[in-house]
Design an enzyme around this catalytic site. Structure first.
Site, PDB file in Angstrom:
ATOM      1  N   LYS A  47     -20.937  21.832  -4.894  1.00 44.71           N
ATOM      2  CA  LYS A  47     -20.642  23.470  -5.744  1.00 44.71           C
ATOM      3  C   LYS A  47     -21.422  24.750  -4.329  1.00 44.71           C
ATOM      4  CE  LYS A  47     -20.054  22.503 -10.210  1.00 44.71           C
ATOM      5  NZ  LYS A  47     -20.715  21.550 -11.862  1.00 44.71           N
ATOM      6  N   GLN A  81     -26.359  22.891 -14.050  1.00 41.97           N
ATOM      7  CA  GLN A  81     -25.134  21.326 -14.666  1.00 41.97           C
ATOM      8  C   GLN A  81     -25.753  20.302 -15.969  1.00 41.97           C
ATOM      9  OE1 GLN A  81     -23.174  20.394 -12.343  1.00 41.97           O
ATOM     10  NE2 GLN A  81     -22.506  18.912 -12.953  1.00 41.97           N
ATOM     11  N   ASP A 119     -20.314  30.603 -15.181  1.00 42.30           N
ATOM     12  CA  ASP A 119     -19.837  29.739 -15.766  1.00 42.30           C
ATOM     13  C   ASP A 119     -19.280  28.947 -17.657  1.00 42.30           C
ATOM     14  OD1 ASP A 119     -19.183  26.477 -15.793  1.00 42.30           O
ATOM     15  OD2 ASP A 119     -21.203  25.837 -15.981  1.00 42.30           O
TER      16      ASP A 119
END
Length: 288
Positions: A60, A104, A127
């Site tokens: 990413k 994450q 996200d």
């Protein structure tokens, strides 16, 4: 048995549309920088050193560089508790130089992951993991979609899949994949059925699906004989050995369209994350 009288399914490649979206995102980031002097910034937070998570974050961050987005990485040691993680996410939420935040996941056994997600300011939840984002997405209000479901919808549009009036079956009910994907499909006038580990006679429901989204995290659970002929199959599973939740070989003989694993949903997920980071920066600067 597979139906040999019909051709194999056409692949829904996510690599090419993800590349085009990333190129458009890079152009938007460059334009924002030219107009304001601000470079969009995505902060990535990683707890511990799980090899898969380390790889995902590295990927990413590399994609950020390609799109002209600044990446700030915040590594935390394994064993970091909820309180410390919430503090870090709160600090990033308050930092005007940070426009998007990615935690994450999984964040580890010592963390209340929902509490951690909720520490992310909705304006920076690129996200799409907070309850605020889920509610906004469900009601069609401004906000950020969960990245994998958002990428799936873009992929369906790319291949001109008509959703209105069609029966979409979602196998999986996670808060950041199955549930939001079903709401996005419902918002496009599909009739949505959720299935999960306690669903009775799963194959009979799968055979009614015009559009099937597999997001359950069980390798090759769904086989070709479980599918309605001509179905559109989106495999959002990723399991050891580079296999999805769908048995690809048999499903391809029965479906009309199918995503490969890897190379289908995954590239779109990252591309949406980048696009939403630039969009978040524009909004925070009063330009969106």
């Amino acid at each position: 048995m597979t139906d040999r009288s019909r051709p194999s399914a056409r692949l829904m490649d996510g690599t090419a549309p993800a590349r085009r979206l990333t190129e458009a995102t890079a152009a938007a980031a460059a334009d924002l920088r030219l107009r304001t002097g601000v470079t969009p910034c995505l902060a990535t937070v990683l707890v511990g050193e799980d090899p898969a998570s380390v790889t995902y974050v590295r990927m990413k961050r590399a994609r950020c560089e390609q799109a002209g987005i600044r990446s700030r990485h915040v590594p935390l040691p394994a064993g970091t508790g909820t309180s410390r993680l919430v503090d870090v996410l709160g600090e990033l939420s308050a930092d005007p130089a940070v426009h998007g935040i990615l935690l994450q996941h999984p964040a580890g056994p010592d963390v209340d992951e929902r509490a951690a997600f909720e520490a992310i300011a909705p304006a920076k939840d690129v996200d799409g993991v907070t309850t605020h984002s889920f509610a906004a997405m469900s009601f069609g209000l401004p906000g950020f979609a969960s990245c994998t479901p958002g990428g799936i919808m873009r992929l369906l549009d790319e291949y001109q899949v008509e959703l209105a009036g069609r029966h979409a079956v979602v196998v999986g009910r996670s808060a950041i994949l199955g549930k939001p994907a079903g709401m996005l499909l419902l918002g496009r006038d599909a009739t949505v059925t959720y299935c999960h580990s306690r669903t009775a006679d799963l194959p009979s429901i799968l055979r009614e699906a015009d559009v099937l989204l597999a997001a359950v995290g069980r390798p090759e659970l769904i086989r070709g004989e479980d599918l309605k002929p001509g179905a559109v199959v989106i495999d959002a599973g990723y399991n050891p050995g580079n296999v999805g939740d769908v048995h690809f070989a048999s499903a391809r003989e029965r479906a009309a369209l199918i995503t490969p694993v890897p190379g289908g949903v995954g590239p779109m997920t990252i591309a949406v994350l980048l696009a939403q980071t630039v969009e978040a920066a524009e909004r925070q600067l009063g330009l969106g």
